[in-house]
Write an enzyme that holds these catalytic residues in place. Structure first.
Site, PDB file in Angstrom:
ATOM      1  N   LYS A 134       0.810  -1.002   0.107  1.00  0.00           N
ATOM      2  CA  LYS A 134      -0.148   0.066  -0.052  1.00  0.00           C
ATOM      3  C   LYS A 134       0.856   1.177   0.081  1.00  0.00           C
ATOM      4  CE  LYS A 134      -3.916   2.037   2.601  1.00  0.00           C
ATOM      5  NZ  LYS A 134      -4.986   1.743   3.708  1.00  0.00           N
ATOM      6  N   SER A 141      -9.793   1.906   2.694  1.00  0.00           N
ATOM      7  CA  SER A 141      -8.944   2.896   1.902  1.00  0.00           C
ATOM      8  C   SER A 141      -7.863   1.708   1.095  1.00  0.00           C
ATOM      9  CB  SER A 141      -8.288   3.555   2.661  1.00  0.00           C
ATOM     10  OG  SER A 141      -7.469   3.242   3.654  1.00  0.00           O
ATOM     11  N   SER A 178      -9.908  -0.416   6.992  1.00  0.00           N
ATOM     12  CA  SER A 178      -9.647  -0.241   5.502  1.00  0.00           C
ATOM     13  C   SER A 178      -8.660  -1.337   5.144  1.00  0.00           C
ATOM     14  CB  SER A 178      -8.580   0.950   5.465  1.00  0.00           C
ATOM     15  OG  SER A 178      -9.293   2.153   5.360  1.00  0.00           O
TER      16      SER A 178
END
Ligand code: GLN
Length: 448
Positions: A54, A129, A153
């Site tokens: 990420k 996210s 997330s």
């Protein structure tokens, strides 16, 4: 060969899912060659395995943007602790994955760079996210990725894409080098296609780190040890609040069916109550935004990334760089947080939220006196349409209704695929006792 095949696969599929911000192909191939020369031993099952990261996890010499214009040109000079561990395991990072800007969002649509698509239906969001981390794994681009979870997330995008996502106990995985959103809630965790891979990846990234002041000293067991399929006698709790208002009928049905599966495997499933969980979203948006408003002060146009050219004096450097560098959702959080922390409002908002946070945690403590795990939906809905909720922050915030209480209590939570509703994946959330990820993996493995 595996790294090259992975990069080819990413190139073929990227136009459909748009999950990467940066592909670090040269560095990955170089590392793969070095691992080939060194040789792979059987004792390390992760050696040579490609992994996606990420883009809020700091990677030395690989662009790290947190999906923000503010950091569009940030090339870190150090690695996050999880990256040290990834390299120690001889895993091969192949690139940085799309996300909501600074991890604020539930659909990956607040990214400055691109909109990632759900791997099952390209007209739907991948969740967020960590939407890029989830879609890339689900679309077969990579077998494992790292995400971060502040209010859901990892679990919500895992649920939307039909994969396994684990948010470990707060303190289990070092936050050093994770670009901070809300420091008392953030945790990094693995996202994979099955439970065993997930347990292996968590083994690799866990452990005490003196560079993180909240890192826990708890010993790290082998998370794969309990993957036997035998969960006879396990005590499972099903909170009635997790099947109530706001939860779609198809999701509820899938979770009730999962409860039957646990029973058929010899576990007991009983209804319990988490009476304060309904305050989770309100508490979270005060605490997370307050911490974010403080954490984001470092982006001042001077030390990192974007600096406005349109300036006449120092004040302009700060104001214009921040005005131009941050997106609308990030600004909304900064305003919410600054307000809750300001003199005259602190007691009514930030302090009160902290008190209710304790009540939420105590609800979980009470349930865990009698039960081994808690189950429920990871998200009240399946993946929604791209563009459908982006102008409606309250609806977007409510999507994390069932994940947020877990972060507030510091507990481990995971999402495991539990069938489909409306043709889209449903995720079963499994919540565990602090530092008892092993029991969760054991249950998830028997269930999957
Ligand atoms: N959707 C939540 C938010 O917008 C959670 C995000 C996260 O876990 N990083 O804050």
């Amino acid at each position: 060969d595996l790294t090259q095949a992975t990069l080819n696969r990413i190139n073929e599929t990227e136009k459909d899912v748009d999950s990467f911000i940066t592909i670090s192909d040269e560095k990955a191939l170089e590392q793969a060659k070095a691992i080939d020369l060194k040789g792979i031993t059987e004792s390390n099952p992760l050696a040579g395995i490609p992994i996606g990261i990420k883009d809020n996890i700091v990677t030395k010499d690989i662009l790290t943007t947190a999906a923000s214009k503010m950091l569009h040109n940030f090339n870190p000079i150090y690695d996050a602790t999880v990256m040290d561990k990834v390299y120690q395991a001889d895993m091969i990072p192949v690139g940085k994955l799309n996300m909501d800007e600074f991890a604020m969002g539930a659909s990956t649509e607040t990214s400055y760079f691109k909109k990632t698509k759900n791997a099952w239906d390209h007209s739907k969001v991948p969740g967020g996210s960590s939407g890029g981390s989830a879609a890339a794994v689900a679309a077969g681009q990579i077998p494992v990725s790292l995400g971060s979870d502040t209010g859901g997330s990892i679990r919500q995008p895992a649920s939307f894409n039909g994969i396994v996502g684990m948010k470990p106990t707060y303190g289990r995985v070092s936050r050093f080098g994770l670009i901070a959103f809300s420091s008392s809630l953030d945790q990094i965790g693995p996202m994979t296609r099955n439970v065993q891979d997930n347990a292996l990846a968590l083994n690799a990234i866990s452990g005490f780190d003196e560079k993180d002041g909240t890192s826990a000293g708890a010993s790290v067991p082998d998370f794969t040890a309990g993957l036997t399929g035998d969960i006879k006698g396990m005590k499972v709790a099903l909170p009635k609040e997790y099947l109530g208002e706001g939860v779609d009928a198809g999701v509820r049905e899938a979770v009730l069916k999962a409860a039957e599966t646990f029973k058929s495997l010899g576990a007991t499933v009983e209804e319990v109550s988490l009476p304060h969980s309904k305050y989770g979203v309100a508490v979270y948006y005060i605490i997370a935004s307050s911490e974010a408003s403080s954490n984001l002060q470092r982006f001042d146009g001077i030390r990192y990334g974007y600096r406005s050219e349109n300036v006449k004096n120092l004040e302009d450097v700060y104001v214009n760089s921040r005005s131009e560098g941050f997106g609308i959702e990030v600004k909304r959080r900064i305003m919410l947080g600054t307000f809750s922390l300001s003199a005259g409002y602190y007691d009514a908002y930030f302090k009160k939220a902290g008190q209710v946070r304790t009540l939420i945690k105590q609800d979980f403590d009470t349930v865990f006196e009698k039960y081994d795990i808690i189950i429920g939906p990871a998200s009240p809905t399946v993946a929604f349409g791209l563009g459908e909720n982006i102008n409606d922050p309250i609806t977007m915030y409510m999507n994390d209704l069932l994940t947020i209480p877990v972060n507030l209590a510091g507990l481990p939570g995971m999402s495991v695929p539990a069938g489909f509703s409306e043709g889209l994946p449903v995720g079963l959330q499994i919540i565990g006792k602090p530092f008892d990820e092993s029991t969760m993996y054991k249950a998830a493995y028997a269930f999957e």
